[in-house]
Write an enzyme that holds these catalytic residues in place. Structure first.
Site, PDB file in Angstrom:
ATOM      1  N   GLY A 181       0.836  -1.209   0.000  1.00 39.14           N
ATOM      2  CA  GLY A 181       0.000   0.000   0.000  1.00 39.14           C
ATOM      3  C   GLY A 181       0.867   1.254   0.000  1.00 39.14           C
ATOM      4  O   GLY A 181       2.090   1.192  -0.179  1.00 39.14           O
TER       5      GLY A 181
ATOM      6  N   VAL B  56       1.655   3.722   2.490  1.00 38.66           N
ATOM      7  CA  VAL B  56       2.665   3.860   3.553  1.00 38.66           C
ATOM      8  C   VAL B  56       3.585   2.645   3.573  1.00 38.66           C
ATOM      9  O   VAL B  56       4.811   2.768   3.665  1.00 38.66           O
ATOM     10  CB  VAL B  56       1.983   4.036   4.941  1.00 38.66           C
ATOM     11  CG1 VAL B  56       3.025   4.070   6.047  1.00 38.66           C
ATOM     12  CG2 VAL B  56       1.119   5.299   4.973  1.00 38.66           C
TER      13      VAL B  56
ATOM     14  N   LYS C 134     -13.229  -7.377   9.996  1.00 34.98           N
ATOM     15  CA  LYS C 134     -12.489  -8.652  10.089  1.00 34.98           C
ATOM     16  C   LYS C 134     -10.991  -8.405   9.980  1.00 34.98           C
ATOM     17  O   LYS C 134     -10.197  -8.999  10.703  1.00 34.98           O
ATOM     18  CB  LYS C 134     -12.936  -9.602   8.971  1.00 34.98           C
ATOM     19  CG  LYS C 134     -14.271 -10.240   9.224  1.00 34.98           C
ATOM     20  CD  LYS C 134     -14.558 -11.254   8.119  1.00 34.98           C
ATOM     21  CE  LYS C 134     -15.905 -11.904   8.331  1.00 34.98           C
ATOM     22  NZ  LYS C 134     -16.295 -12.718   7.168  1.00 34.98           N
TER      23      LYS C 134
ATOM     24  N   TYR D 132     -14.085   1.158  10.844  1.00 29.35           N
ATOM     25  CA  TYR D 132     -12.654   1.487  10.882  1.00 29.35           C
ATOM     26  C   TYR D 132     -12.259   1.979  12.274  1.00 29.35           C
ATOM     27  O   TYR D 132     -11.332   1.441  12.895  1.00 29.35           O
ATOM     28  CB  TYR D 132     -12.380   2.560   9.835  1.00 29.35           C
ATOM     29  CG  TYR D 132     -10.938   2.981   9.706  1.00 29.35           C
ATOM     30  CD1 TYR D 132      -9.981   2.128   9.171  1.00 29.35           C
ATOM     31  CD2 TYR D 132     -10.535   4.263  10.110  1.00 29.35           C
ATOM     32  CE1 TYR D 132      -8.655   2.533   9.031  1.00 29.35           C
ATOM     33  CE2 TYR D 132      -9.213   4.673   9.961  1.00 29.35           C
ATOM     34  CZ  TYR D 132      -8.278   3.808   9.426  1.00 29.35           C
ATOM     35  OH  TYR D 132      -6.965   4.203   9.288  1.00 29.35           O
TER      36      TYR D 132
ATOM     37  N   LYS E 225      -9.997  -0.223  14.731  1.00 31.29           N
ATOM     38  CA  LYS E 225      -8.653   0.156  15.185  1.00 31.29           C
ATOM     39  C   LYS E 225      -8.603   0.237  16.716  1.00 31.29           C
ATOM     40  O   LYS E 225      -7.578  -0.088  17.331  1.00 31.29           O
ATOM     41  CB  LYS E 225      -8.254   1.512  14.600  1.00 31.29           C
ATOM     42  CG  LYS E 225      -7.959   1.474  13.112  1.00 31.29           C
ATOM     43  CD  LYS E 225      -6.631   0.783  12.793  1.00 31.29           C
ATOM     44  CE  LYS E 225      -6.282   0.879  11.326  1.00 31.29           C
ATOM     45  NZ  LYS E 225      -5.076   0.161  10.958  1.00 31.29           N
TER      46      LYS E 225
HETATM   47  N1  LIG Z   1      -2.504   7.134   5.118  1.00 33.79           N
HETATM   48  C1  LIG Z   1      -2.956   7.720   6.194  1.00 33.79           C
HETATM   49  O1  LIG Z   1      -3.208   8.923   6.182  1.00 33.79           O
HETATM   50  C2  LIG Z   1      -3.207   6.908   7.451  1.00 33.79           C
HETATM   51  C3  LIG Z   1      -3.698   7.588   8.579  1.00 33.79           C
HETATM   52  C4  LIG Z   1      -3.931   6.852   9.731  1.00 33.79           C
HETATM   53  C5  LIG Z   1      -3.674   5.496   9.778  1.00 33.79           C
HETATM   54  N2  LIG Z   1      -3.190   4.871   8.670  1.00 33.79           N
HETATM   55  C6  LIG Z   1      -2.963   3.422   8.751  1.00 33.79           C
HETATM   56  O2  LIG Z   1      -1.766   3.064   8.098  1.00 33.79           O
HETATM   57  C7  LIG Z   1      -1.936   1.806   7.423  1.00 33.79           C
HETATM   58  C8  LIG Z   1      -1.542   1.946   5.963  1.00 33.79           C
HETATM   59  O3  LIG Z   1      -2.365   2.927   5.350  1.00 33.79           O
HETATM   60  P1  LIG Z   1      -2.187   3.362   3.821  1.00 33.79           P
HETATM   61  O4  LIG Z   1      -2.533   4.793   3.720  1.00 33.79           O
HETATM   62  O5  LIG Z   1      -0.880   2.900   3.329  1.00 33.79           O
HETATM   63  O6  LIG Z   1      -3.369   2.555   3.152  1.00 33.79           O
HETATM   64  P2  LIG Z   1      -3.363   1.631   1.855  1.00 33.79           P
HETATM   65  O7  LIG Z   1      -4.783   1.323   1.566  1.00 33.79           O
HETATM   66  O8  LIG Z   1      -2.551   2.256   0.784  1.00 33.79           O
HETATM   67  O9  LIG Z   1      -2.591   0.351   2.363  1.00 33.79           O
HETATM   68  C9  LIG Z   1      -3.194  -0.685   3.084  1.00 33.79           C
HETATM   69  C10 LIG Z   1      -2.671  -1.991   2.530  1.00 33.79           C
HETATM   70  O10 LIG Z   1      -3.255  -3.081   3.265  1.00 33.79           O
HETATM   71  C11 LIG Z   1      -3.660  -4.068   2.328  1.00 33.79           C
HETATM   72  N3  LIG Z   1      -4.739  -4.837   2.964  1.00 33.79           N
HETATM   73  C12 LIG Z   1      -5.992  -4.432   3.287  1.00 33.79           C
HETATM   74  N4  LIG Z   1      -6.684  -5.431   3.843  1.00 33.79           N
HETATM   75  C13 LIG Z   1      -5.846  -6.498   3.883  1.00 33.79           C
HETATM   76  C14 LIG Z   1      -5.991  -7.841   4.334  1.00 33.79           C
HETATM   77  N5  LIG Z   1      -7.144  -8.283   4.860  1.00 33.79           N
HETATM   78  N6  LIG Z   1      -4.935  -8.681   4.218  1.00 33.79           N
HETATM   79  C15 LIG Z   1      -3.763  -8.248   3.670  1.00 33.79           C
HETATM   80  N7  LIG Z   1      -3.581  -6.989   3.216  1.00 33.79           N
HETATM   81  C16 LIG Z   1      -4.603  -6.129   3.327  1.00 33.79           C
HETATM   82  C17 LIG Z   1      -4.100  -3.290   1.112  1.00 33.79           C
HETATM   83  O11 LIG Z   1      -4.151  -4.055  -0.064  1.00 33.79           O
HETATM   84  C18 LIG Z   1      -3.042  -2.205   1.058  1.00 33.79           C
HETATM   85  O12 LIG Z   1      -1.908  -2.615   0.349  1.00 33.79           O
HETATM   86  C19 LIG Z   1      -3.389   1.390   7.624  1.00 33.79           C
HETATM   87  O13 LIG Z   1      -3.454   0.468   8.688  1.00 33.79           O
HETATM   88  C20 LIG Z   1      -4.078   2.660   8.025  1.00 33.79           C
HETATM   89  O14 LIG Z   1      -5.181   2.431   8.862  1.00 33.79           O
HETATM   90  C21 LIG Z   1      -2.960   5.549   7.498  1.00 33.79           C
END
Ligand SMILES: NC(=O)c1ccc[n+]([C@@H]2O[C@H](COP(=O)([O-])OP(=O)(O)OC[C@H]3O[C@@H](n4cnc5c(N)ncnc54)[C@H](O)[C@@H]3O)[C@@H](O)[C@H]2O)c1
Length: 366
Positions: A53, A55, A132, A186, A190
């Site tokens: 993803g 981050v 989930k 969500y 979390k």
């Molecule tokens: N980007 C932000 O601003 C932000 C802010 C707060 C928290 N976060 C947290 O940081 C983390 C990464 O966020 P991001 O912005 O990179 O999001 P993103 O959607 O780009 O990345 C999430 C990744 O998790 C994978 N994923 C989702 N469900 C899955 C599953 N069941 N099994 C395996 N892989 C799975 C997705 O395919 C994706 O690659 C997340 O947990 C998110 O809650 C991000």
């Protein structure tokens, strides 16, 4: 036969030297970004769930370049292979197509647990799956951490504070979340993931780290994640009016992705097990931007005001964001422009899917 043997010995030797950064032959040095050599004592086996993803892929880049062995586990719901394609084939890198809702059995020293959709359209698309992923998925990763004695860092979120009634928000604040609203899958997912981390820490002695991440932006972010930075950049680049939900007096804090990645790595390697806010505390209201604006109705349960307190991260991790908002935005705008150019041929930018709902009369809550 002997020729074949020597050929395979020499090519293996060249690959090892090239991966460790000792070889600068143009053909070889072009293939992967440079990687430091770490001794066996310092080199860690690191699992990143959600590593394909936004981050996760930047975190993969940092840990790979630092010389660690990185395994990315992703089900590609919102992630893309393209985000990590530059590492595929490297001896320190492995990509596994796996859903964290299913158990995983591998040997690792550290787990960065990021798997979860992060933007409202993505996590509201299938709320049951979001729940989930954050509950069963987190239990599975904590179970793995317990079995192999690994340390786990949970990517939590500022959404655990909900629509806060206390400003600024420090880590002591318990939050103000609507448990049955559209964002609850969500936010509550979390919150319970954090609860699980501390239950495993207290009951099973698992080492946990919890990062409460606020809005982050940068290259590889989802162009249609429906959040303010991507909306404004995309609309501005396409010459459309900027859309503002509600009065536009909401405030948000933003950080550039490289700052977040440095914060996550510092937290993982620190001895701080309690939650830590990671964000750039400079906050803005969308109305501070001068452009043509179209006002739309406010989204339900959208936090009105965000004002993070990052004193804990500064004092205990020695971490603070260093990329100014304007600099980060410029890099992100360049990324969006390049992506739009790529897509110019078919004029296609994927729109977020509408939330999944069964047809028919909605069930009444009792
Ligand atoms: N980007 C932000 O601003 C932000 C802010 C707060 C928290 N976060 C947290 O940081 C983390 C990464 O966020 P991001 O912005 O990179 O999001 P993103 O959607 O780009 O990345 C999430 C990744 O998790 C994978 N994923 C989702 N469900 C899955 C599953 N069941 N099994 C395996 N892989 C799975 C997705 O395919 C994706 O690659 C997340 O947990 C998110 O809650 C991000």
């Amino acid at each position: 036969m002997l020729c074949l043997f020597w050929f395979s010995v020499v090519s293996t030797l060249l690959t090892v030297l090239k991966n460790r950064g000792y070889l600068q032959i143009p053909y070889f040095s072009q293939k992967y970004p440079p990687v430091k050599f770490l001794s066996e004592k310092d080199r860690k086996r690191i699992l990143i769930t959600g590593g394909a993803g936004f981050v996760g892929s930047h975190l993969t880049d940092k840990l790979m370049m630092d010389g660690h062995e990185v395994t990315v586990v992703d089900n590609f719901f919102t992630g893309r292979k393209r985000n990590v394609e530059h590492w595929i084939g490297h001896e320190n890198f492995e990509l596994i197509n796996h859903d964290v809702v299913e158990p995983l059995y591998i040997e690792v020293d550290q787990i960065y647990h990021l798997a979860s959709p992060a933007s409202p359209p993505n996590y509201m698309y299938n709320p049951i799956k979001t729940l989930k992923t954050n509950t069963i998925g987190t239990l599975n990763m904590l179970g793995l951490a317990k079995r192999v004695g690994a340390r786990l860092l949970l990517a939590s979120t500022s959404e655990v504070y909900g629509d806060p009634e206390v400003h600024p928000q420090n880590e002591e604040y318990w939050g103000h979340v609507n448990p049955i609203g559209p964002r609850a899958c969500y936010d509550e997912g979390k919150r319970v993931a954090e609860t699980m981390c501390y239950a495993y820490m207290k009951q099973e002695g698992v080492e946990v780290r919890v990062a409460r991440i606020f809005n982050t932006f940068g290259s590889r972010m989802h162009m249609n994640d429906g959040r303010v930075v991507s909306n404004f950049i995309l609309q501005a680049l396409q010459g459309e009016p900027l859309t503002v939900y509600g009065s536009g007096s909401q405030t948000r804090a933003f950080q550039y992705v490289s700052d977040l990645v440095n914060g996550l790595v510092s937290l993982m390697n620190s001895n701080i097990s309690s939650p830590v806010n990671l964000v750039n505390p400079t906050y803005r209201s969308p109305l501070s931007i001068r452009s043509q604006i179209q006002f739309l109705p406010e989204a339900q349960d959208d936090p009105r005001r965000r004002r993070p307190d990052i004193r804990k991260a500064k004092m205990m991790l020695g971490w603070e964001p260093v990329v100014p908002l304007e600099e980060g935005l410029n890099k992100t705008i360049q990324y969006f422009s390049r992506e739009l150019e790529h897509q110019a041929n078919n004029q296609y930018i994927p729109k977020p899917k509408a939330a999944r709902q069964k047809k028919g009369r909605p069930r009444q809550h009792n």
